[in-house]
Every structure is written in structure tokens, then in C-alpha cells.
Design a protein around this motif. Structure first.
Motif, PDB file in Angstrom:
ATOM      1  N   LYS A 168       2.173  13.056 -17.215  1.00  0.00           N
ATOM      2  CA  LYS A 168       2.163  11.626 -16.900  1.00  0.00           C
ATOM      3  C   LYS A 168       3.366  11.258 -16.044  1.00  0.00           C
ATOM      4  CE  LYS A 168       0.576   9.495 -20.967  1.00  0.00           C
ATOM      5  NZ  LYS A 168       0.976   8.548 -22.002  1.00  0.00           N
ATOM      6  N   ALA A 169       4.485  11.930 -16.293  1.00  0.00           N
ATOM      7  CA  ALA A 169       5.708  11.632 -15.545  1.00  0.00           C
ATOM      8  C   ALA A 169       5.686  12.280 -14.165  1.00  0.00           C
ATOM      9  CB  ALA A 169       6.928  12.099 -16.335  1.00  0.00           C
ATOM     10  N   GLY A 170       4.614  12.979 -13.861  1.00  0.00           N
ATOM     11  CA  GLY A 170       4.465  13.556 -12.533  1.00  0.00           C
ATOM     12  C   GLY A 170       5.044  14.954 -12.377  1.00  0.00           C
ATOM     13  N   ALA A 171       5.419  15.575 -13.495  1.00  0.00           N
ATOM     14  CA  ALA A 171       5.998  16.918 -13.406  1.00  0.00           C
ATOM     15  C   ALA A 171       4.883  17.961 -13.290  1.00  0.00           C
ATOM     16  CB  ALA A 171       6.864  17.195 -14.629  1.00  0.00           C
ATOM     17  N   LEU A 172       5.185  19.046 -12.575  1.00  0.00           N
ATOM     18  CA  LEU A 172       4.197  20.102 -12.329  1.00  0.00           C
ATOM     19  C   LEU A 172       4.514  21.306 -13.200  1.00  0.00           C
ATOM     20  CD1 LEU A 172       4.375  19.904  -8.431  1.00  0.00           C
ATOM     21  CD2 LEU A 172       2.705  18.774  -9.948  1.00  0.00           C
ATOM     22  N   GLU A 173       3.498  21.792 -13.892  1.00  0.00           N
ATOM     23  CA  GLU A 173       3.769  22.907 -14.808  1.00  0.00           C
ATOM     24  C   GLU A 173       3.816  24.241 -14.072  1.00  0.00           C
ATOM     25  OE1 GLU A 173       1.508  22.920 -18.416  1.00  0.00           O
ATOM     26  OE2 GLU A 173       2.662  24.601 -19.229  1.00  0.00           O
ATOM     27  N   VAL A 174       4.836  25.014 -14.395  1.00  0.00           N
ATOM     28  CA  VAL A 174       4.967  26.383 -13.890  1.00  0.00           C
ATOM     29  C   VAL A 174       5.245  27.274 -15.092  1.00  0.00           C
ATOM     30  CG1 VAL A 174       5.878  25.750 -11.603  1.00  0.00           C
ATOM     31  CG2 VAL A 174       7.471  26.061 -13.499  1.00  0.00           C
ATOM     32  N   LEU A 175       5.306  28.553 -14.883  1.00  0.00           N
ATOM     33  CA  LEU A 175       5.726  29.454 -15.955  1.00  0.00           C
ATOM     34  C   LEU A 175       6.599  30.530 -15.344  1.00  0.00           C
ATOM     35  CD1 LEU A 175       5.628  30.196 -18.937  1.00  0.00           C
ATOM     36  CD2 LEU A 175       3.555  31.511 -18.477  1.00  0.00           C
ATOM     37  N   SER A 211      14.297  18.855 -11.710  1.00  0.00           N
ATOM     38  CA  SER A 211      13.872  18.021 -10.587  1.00  0.00           C
ATOM     39  C   SER A 211      14.786  18.241  -9.386  1.00  0.00           C
ATOM     40  CB  SER A 211      13.865  16.542 -10.997  1.00  0.00           C
ATOM     41  OG  SER A 211      15.164  16.097 -11.288  1.00  0.00           O
ATOM     42  N   PHE A 212      14.216  18.063  -8.205  1.00  0.00           N
ATOM     43  CA  PHE A 212      14.951  18.293  -6.949  1.00  0.00           C
ATOM     44  C   PHE A 212      14.850  17.055  -6.065  1.00  0.00           C
ATOM     45  CE2 PHE A 212      13.950  22.345  -8.696  1.00  0.00           C
ATOM     46  CZ  PHE A 212      15.095  23.101  -8.463  1.00  0.00           C
ATOM     47  N   ASP A 264      20.211   8.536  -5.753  1.00  0.00           N
ATOM     48  CA  ASP A 264      19.307   7.471  -6.191  1.00  0.00           C
ATOM     49  C   ASP A 264      17.967   8.023  -6.635  1.00  0.00           C
ATOM     50  OD1 ASP A 264      21.184   5.622  -5.701  1.00  0.00           O
ATOM     51  OD2 ASP A 264      20.257   4.777  -3.881  1.00  0.00           O
ATOM     52  N   SER A 265      17.485   8.976  -5.860  1.00  0.00           N
ATOM     53  CA  SER A 265      16.211   9.596  -6.199  1.00  0.00           C
ATOM     54  C   SER A 265      16.335  10.340  -7.529  1.00  0.00           C
ATOM     55  CB  SER A 265      15.803  10.545  -5.078  1.00  0.00           C
ATOM     56  OG  SER A 265      14.755  11.375  -5.493  1.00  0.00           O
ATOM     57  N   LEU A 266      17.466  11.027  -7.710  1.00  0.00           N
ATOM     58  CA  LEU A 266      17.711  11.719  -8.989  1.00  0.00           C
ATOM     59  C   LEU A 266      17.719  10.711 -10.142  1.00  0.00           C
ATOM     60  CD1 LEU A 266      18.571  14.020 -10.888  1.00  0.00           C
ATOM     61  CD2 LEU A 266      20.908  13.770 -10.036  1.00  0.00           C
ATOM     62  N   GLN A 267      18.411   9.607  -9.928  1.00  0.00           N
ATOM     63  CA  GLN A 267      18.495   8.584 -10.974  1.00  0.00           C
ATOM     64  C   GLN A 267      17.100   8.064 -11.348  1.00  0.00           C
ATOM     65  OE1 GLN A 267      21.437   7.476 -12.607  1.00  0.00           O
ATOM     66  NE2 GLN A 267      19.900   6.577 -13.980  1.00  0.00           N
ATOM     67  N   GLU A 268      16.274   7.914 -10.329  1.00  0.00           N
ATOM     68  CA  GLU A 268      14.915   7.412 -10.566  1.00  0.00           C
ATOM     69  C   GLU A 268      14.127   8.365 -11.471  1.00  0.00           C
ATOM     70  OE1 GLU A 268      11.830   6.415  -7.259  1.00  0.00           O
ATOM     71  OE2 GLU A 268      13.699   5.346  -6.800  1.00  0.00           O
ATOM     72  N   THR A 269      14.151   9.643 -11.118  1.00  0.00           N
ATOM     73  CA  THR A 269      13.430  10.630 -11.929  1.00  0.00           C
ATOM     74  C   THR A 269      14.062  10.753 -13.318  1.00  0.00           C
ATOM     75  OG1 THR A 269      12.724  11.870  -9.998  1.00  0.00           O
ATOM     76  CG2 THR A 269      12.752  13.069 -12.071  1.00  0.00           C
ATOM     77  N   ASP A 301      15.447   8.431 -15.000  1.00  0.00           N
ATOM     78  CA  ASP A 301      14.958   7.301 -15.795  1.00  0.00           C
ATOM     79  C   ASP A 301      13.523   7.531 -16.269  1.00  0.00           C
ATOM     80  OD1 ASP A 301      17.384   6.086 -15.425  1.00  0.00           O
ATOM     81  OD2 ASP A 301      16.706   4.771 -13.799  1.00  0.00           O
ATOM     82  N   VAL A 302      12.713   8.090 -15.385  1.00  0.00           N
ATOM     83  CA  VAL A 302      11.325   8.392 -15.759  1.00  0.00           C
ATOM     84  C   VAL A 302      11.307   9.402 -16.912  1.00  0.00           C
ATOM     85  CG1 VAL A 302       9.203   9.543 -14.961  1.00  0.00           C
ATOM     86  CG2 VAL A 302      10.343   7.847 -13.506  1.00  0.00           C
ATOM     87  N   MET A 303      12.164  10.407 -16.821  1.00  0.00           N
ATOM     88  CA  MET A 303      12.230  11.435 -17.867  1.00  0.00           C
ATOM     89  C   MET A 303      12.758  10.842 -19.176  1.00  0.00           C
ATOM     90  SD  MET A 303      11.131  14.399 -17.227  1.00  0.00           S
ATOM     91  CE  MET A 303      10.263  14.968 -15.808  1.00  0.00           C
ATOM     92  N   HIS A 304      13.742   9.989 -19.057  1.00  0.00           N
ATOM     93  CA  HIS A 304      14.288   9.321 -20.234  1.00  0.00           C
ATOM     94  C   HIS A 304      13.160   8.586 -20.956  1.00  0.00           C
ATOM     95  CE1 HIS A 304      16.749   6.725 -22.744  1.00  0.00           C
ATOM     96  NE2 HIS A 304      17.854   7.338 -22.332  1.00  0.00           N
ATOM     97  N   GLN A 305      12.338   7.894 -20.180  1.00  0.00           N
ATOM     98  CA  GLN A 305      11.213   7.163 -20.768  1.00  0.00           C
ATOM     99  C   GLN A 305      10.181   8.130 -21.357  1.00  0.00           C
ATOM    100  OE1 GLN A 305      10.982   3.789 -21.249  1.00  0.00           O
ATOM    101  NE2 GLN A 305       9.260   4.465 -22.518  1.00  0.00           N
ATOM    102  N   ALA A 306       9.917   9.214 -20.631  1.00  0.00           N
ATOM    103  CA  ALA A 306       8.947  10.199 -21.130  1.00  0.00           C
ATOM    104  C   ALA A 306       9.412  10.772 -22.466  1.00  0.00           C
ATOM    105  CB  ALA A 306       8.757  11.319 -20.109  1.00  0.00           C
TER     106      ALA A 306
END
Ligand code: ATP
Ligand code: MG
Ligand code: MG
Ligand code: MG
Length: 565
Positions: free
Chosen positions: A63-70, A162-163, A168-173, A175-180
Motif C-alpha cells: 500500500k505504501a508503494g514499496a516493491l518486494e524483492v528477495l 528507499s532511494f 525532502d523526497s526522503l522525508q516524504e517516504t 513519513d509514509v513508512m511511519h504511517q505504514a
């Protein structure tokens, strides 16, 4: 599932090495079995719970837009050498060689591997921001594996990275992760707090830990009474104004105590988690009143470094017992079990005494625990030291702090360019120039969450699973089913109806006494119990009890499925 096909592995005995409730209950309920120190097998019942944590976490990551890898658990040393962590990481890193004599480690975390992936896959700012995650086994050769899967050497972590091109972009993600993370832990039904964390070796960076609140937690957390302020005590200390604190004087009182104290006694006396004494200064006596302050990495007697102090307390590194003996100018063997340690928090506060001391015997003089007090004027530095205690003003000026215990289940971190710079992870920016990416990392101890949930929610009869974590929703307990054909039919019918309604049911078709059945179901923590018996069938009813109730209630057989839903 029927217990005839899904055998329960409940046991009466609690393992001798189990110090806390969750460890005891997880063994007794048959969720895990120990293989060796810090290594556990997940039994079918436990794995169902573990998979639920994993699934909820995975959904929120997606939901937070992260892509799964292994990524591989086995990692080449070269990448760790690039960041310098091959040298720095210390003995927690499980190192090994392959058949060609090349160095590898079993990944305790995956920053190097993901950064290597990113520098190869990401070429342009247009691909940013991007977040990868995985659910993977981690290996950490913990100095003191304990509490079952809470602090194990092999465990399951969800780690995300995250990359970005800009902070600012880092802060945005972030915050999204904090919420997740907030969604995940509240979704799991856990009582938790997000706390400001000490950024440790990477100074200045933003970092939050997520703690499940539980008395047995290894971390101390300072929470403001009037505001949202919550911090790991270490962090709170780092930003609190200096001043003399109560714990220091308590420590001084203890120094006069001739008896031996266990870490637990002393930590409870000082109101500090035993695990808090990760940095411990040990005061030892010889002819001089004070010969050394030692900083311990953990409670292990053989991992100490001694250093004479001349007024200043310096953080020290691990050392062997021999080095301690040397530094203390004691004879080998004179390090005794009578203990007196003083813990220094953030190099400024004194608080914890613990478990051993030098019972030195030099030049006919006996220095034992009992004559310590006369030998111990503390250096002035110590008297000035302090730690955060209950009732301190909150650093945000809003109310006072209370100190509670927490289990660290998640940790998010703004890494900045630490790894990307070291590994040349660059992309082409809008101006066509090569620019180093900025990174964030986000971890959840999937397996630890299971233990934390048990730690937080149990009673004297066993586990009380939050609904979302329960291995089964309903325990269906027929009374003496083998004696009644009518009951067998009714129970099987109800089982089928519950299953058809999408409810996870554990149908106890064992030929065992009712009391035995109930205590098993309570121990493994199934949220709902339905008892179906011949007597109830006469009135077309069943007995229902929620795991948290103390009484049964009668429910019409025809309504029970709807009632559970
Ligand atoms: P701790 O302070 O408990 O040692 P950590 O800060 O070293 O944990 P991180 O590097 O932040 O751990 O890893 C992310 C998460 O992995 C932690 O928040 C925790 O939930 C989990 N974790 C870390 N070490 C262990 C372990 N030995 N066993 C089980 N889970 C662990
Ligand atoms: Mg750790
Ligand atoms: Mg930690
Ligand atoms: Mg951490």
C-alpha cells in the motif's frame, strides 16, 4: 482444521532457560521449539501466527508503494568492505568462507546488498523515489540470545530501503513508512508507541523506533504526560540538560552495600531495564581507592575492557578477562563473582550497578565485596552524572516524563548518503550531472512481533491472541463426541458452516477430557470457544466463551455462525 490432522504440541513443562512469559508460553503452547542457543523451529501453529504478521506487513508495504524483492542471505565480504562495515560490525556478524576461501557473511541487515542493486539498476532521477522491501531471514550472532525468538540469532525481518535525490523526497517516504508502521502495529492489535531513537553511530540522522509496551521490554522509553513526546531513554538523555540526578545518588547508596547483587535486583532497585546496562562502567578496588572504570558491551564477564581513569570517563571497547586483570593489576583468578558495576549512560550519567567485582587479593591485602565501601570515594565526574528518570521535565517543555518499558519491534531511519556515497550509488540528475542518492531504511522484526504480542496479551491460562494474529479464530469443542452419533453429526455440520463462512476453526476431535481440551485451547489463545454437547442439542443451543470472558453464554445453534462473524 481438526486436531486429529493438526496435532497440538502443547507441553506442561516450562523450559529452564525461559526468563519471560512469552518465551514460556510460546514453548508451552507449541509454537516454537529450540534447536540451539538463539535458533528456533516454528511449529505449524506458530508458523500460522508468523505468517499473519508477515502478511499484514506485506500488505501495508505494498500500500505504501514499496516493491518486494528477495535478496540473498549469504553476502560477499567485498560489499561490506566497501562501506567499511566488514571491519566495524564486530562479532555479531556471522562470517564464513566458501570453498574457494572467499569471505562471506550471513546478512544481519541488507544495506550493502540493496545499495549494490540500486547502483546497478537505477540510472536516472526519473526512476526515483523508489522503495524496495523484502521479508528475509537475518543472522546476528547476538552476544546473549534470549527470550526465545525475541532475541534470537536467526530471525525474520521485513526490511525496506528507499532511494531519493533530495532530503525532502526522503522525508516524504519516511513519513509514509511511519504511517505504514502505525497501520501495521495498530492493525495487529498491539499497544505500541513510536519513539524518537538515538541515531547511534550515524549522528544527526532522523530515526524512530516502534516499541510494543511491555514490562519485560529491554528498552526504557520516556513518555511525556502532556504531549506526544516519546523517546528512547538514550535519546531523551542526549537532549536533556545536564544536572545531577537521583539515580546517581541511588548508585552511591548501593556502593555501600556489601552484598552481591544480581543485575535484576540492581536494575529493579534503580528502575532501569537490565538490558539498559549495555554500557557499564565497572569500578574495581585495589590499594588505590579506585583503579579502573570498565565499559562493558554486555553482561558477559569475558567481554570487558579495563582502563585506568584519570578523571575522565572514556568509552571503552570490548576486552578479554585477561586484559581486565592486567588493567586492574589483579592476579589472574582474583576476579571474583562479587559485583559492583556503575553504568554510565551517554557518558554522562551513572545509574546501574551490577553483577561482579574484583575480589582481589594482593600483597596480603584482601579486597572483597565487604571492604569495598571504605575504598570507594567516587570521582567527582560521577556525582555530576545523570540519567533520565520518572518525573523529569519533558524535553519539549510539555509535562513530565514517565519511564515505561518497550520491546523494539520496528526501526525506521533516514540514512542519508552514508551507504550510497561509500558505494558510489549515483544517478543522473535533471541537469545531467551524476548525483549521489539519499537513502532511508525501515525494519520490522516479524518474528519478534509474535513474541511481543504474547508478552503483551496473556493471562495465567495462556496466550490471548489479538484477533488478527490468532492462528485460529474459533475453537470448536464437542463434549464426548465419540459417544454420540447425533453430536458427531451436529458438530461436523457446525464445523462445515463455520468454515464456509470463512472462519478459521480448530475442531477438537480428540478423545480427551473436556477440561484438558479447554486448557489446551486457552493456552494456545484461540479468541472464541464454542462448546457443543448433547445437552445443548436438546435445546438447540451451544455454549460460547470469548478467550477474555470468565463465563459461558448460551447461544442458539442457528445463530452461532452469525454471532462469531
Ligand atoms: P535490538 O536493539 O533489540 O538489538 P536492533 O536495534 O539491533 O535491535 P535493528 O537493526 O533496528 O535491530 O533491526 C530491525 C528490527 O529487527 C528490530 O527493530 C527488531 O524488531 C528486530 N531484531 C533485531 N535483532 C533481533 C534479534 N536478535 N531477534 C529478533 N528480532 C530482532
Ligand atoms: Mg541489536
Ligand atoms: Mg535497538
Ligand atoms: Mg534498532
Amino acid at each position: 482444521m481438526r486436531t486429529s490432522q493438526f496435532p497440538l504440541s502443547t507441553v506442561k513443562e516450562t523450559p529452564a532457560d525461559a526468563e519471560i512469559t512469552s518465551h514460556k508460553l510460546m514453548i508451552r503452547a507449541g509454537l516454537i521449539r529450540k534447536l540451539a542457543s538463539g535458533l528456533y523451529t516454528w511449529l505449524p501453529l506458530g508458523l500460522r501466527v508468523l505468517r499473519k504478521v508477515e502478511q499484514i506487513t506485506r500488505q501495508e508495504m505494498q500500500k505504501a508503494g514499496a516493491l518486494e524483492v528477495l535478496m540473498p542471505a549469504l553476502q560477499p565480504a567485498e560489499l561490506w568492505q566497501e562501506t567499511g562495515r566488514w571491519e566495524k560490525y564486530g562479532p555479531e556478524l556471522a562470517r564464513l568462507k566458501d570453498r574457494h576461501d572467499r569471505d562471506f557473511c550471513l546478512g544481519p541487515t541488507h544495506e550493502e546488498i540493496i545499495t549494490d542493486l540500486a547502483r546497478n539498476e537505477l540510472k536516472s532521477y526519473k526512476q526515483l523515489p523508489i522503495t524496495y522491501f523484502q521479508v528475509q531471514t537475518k543472522f546476528r550472532d547476538e552476544i546473549r540470545p534470549r527470550f526465545g525468538i525475541m532475541r534470537s540469532r536467526e530471525f525474520i525481518m521485513k526490511d525496506a530501503y528507499s532511494f531519493h535525490l533530495t532530503p525532502d523526497s526522503l522525508q516524504e517516504t519516511y513519513d509514509v513508512m511511519h504511517q505504514a508502521y502505525t497501520n501495521i502495529f495498530s492493525g495487529l492489535g498491539l499497544n505500541f508507541r513510536a519513539v524518537i531513537a538515538d541515531s547511534g553511530s550515524i549522528g544527526g540522522a532522523v530515526s524512530h523506533e516502534f516499541h510494543v509496551l511491555a514490562d519485560s521490554g529491554e528498552d526504557a522509553i520516556a513518555i511525556s504526560s502532556n504531549s506526544q513526546y516519546a523517546a528512547n531513554v538514550e535519546k531523551a538523555e542526549a537532549i536533556m540538560p545536564a544536572g545531577e540526578r537521583a539515580n546517581a545518588s541511588q548508585a552511591l547508596t548501593l556502593i555501600d552495600t556489601p552484598n552481591q547483587h544480581s543485575i535484576e535486583e540492581l536494575s529493579s532497585f534503580l528502575n532501569i531495564a537490565p538490558q539498559q546496562c549495555l554500557k557499564t562502567l565497572i569500578v574495581r578496588g585495589t590499594e588505590e581507592s579506585l583503579i579502573a572504570l570498565l565499559l562493558r558491551g554486555d553482561h558477559e564477564l569475558n567481554e570487558i575492557k579495563a582502563e585506568k581513569i584519570e578523571g575522565i570517563i572514556t568509552p571503552l571497547e570490548f576486552a578479554t578477562d585477561a586484559e581486565v586483570i592486567n588493567a586492574c593489576q589483579c592476579k589472574p583468578g582474583s576476579i571474583g563473582p562479587i559485583g559492583l558495576n556503575i553504568r554510565i549512560i551517554a557518558d554522562r550519567s551513572v545509574s546501574l550497578l551490577s553483577d561482579f567485582v574484583c575480589g582481589a587479593n594482593q600483597e596480603d591485602k584482601h579486597y572483597t565485596g565487604t571492604n569495598w565501601e571504605r575504598d570507594l570515594p567516587l570521582p567527582a565526574e560521577i556525582a555530576d552524572l545523570r540519567s533520565v528518570v520518572e518525573g523529569d521535565p519533558s524535553p519539549d517543555g510539555n509535562g513530565t516524563l514517565s519511564i515505561v518499558r518497550g520491546i523494539e519491534v520496528g526501526h525506521i531511519f533516514q540514512l542519508g548518503t552514508t551507504y550510497s556515497a561509500a558505494m558510489n550509488a549515483n544517478v543522473i540528475n535533471e541537469a545531467g550531472k551524476s548525483e549521489t542518492m539519499t537513502m532511508g531504511c525501515y525494519g520490522i522484526g516479524i518474528s519478534r512481533v509474535v513474541a511481543a504480542a504474547v508478552e503483551q496479551s496473556h493471562d495465567e491460562n495462556g496466550i490471548i491472541w489479538p484477533n488478527k494474529l490468532a492462528p485460529f479464530q474459533v475453537a470448536l469443542c464437542p463434549m464426548n463426541m465419540h459417544k454420540s452419533e447425533r453430536l458427531r453429526e451436529a458438530a461436523n455440520k457446525l464445523y462445515q458452516e463455520l468454515c464456509d463462512a470463512g472462519i478459521d476453526v480448530l475442531f477438537d476431535d480428540r478423545k480427551v477430557r473436556a477440561g484438558f481440551m479447554f486448557s489446551d485451547m486457552e493456552l494456545i489463545g484461540i479468541p472464541h470457544r464454542i462448546i457443543i454437547g448433547d445437552r445443548g442439542l436438546d435445546t438447540n443451543s451451544v455454549e460460547y466463551r470469548a478467550r477474555t470472558d470468565s463465563e459461558n453464554q448460551e447461544i442458539a445453534l442457528d445463530n452461532i455462525v452469525a454471532f462469531i462473524q
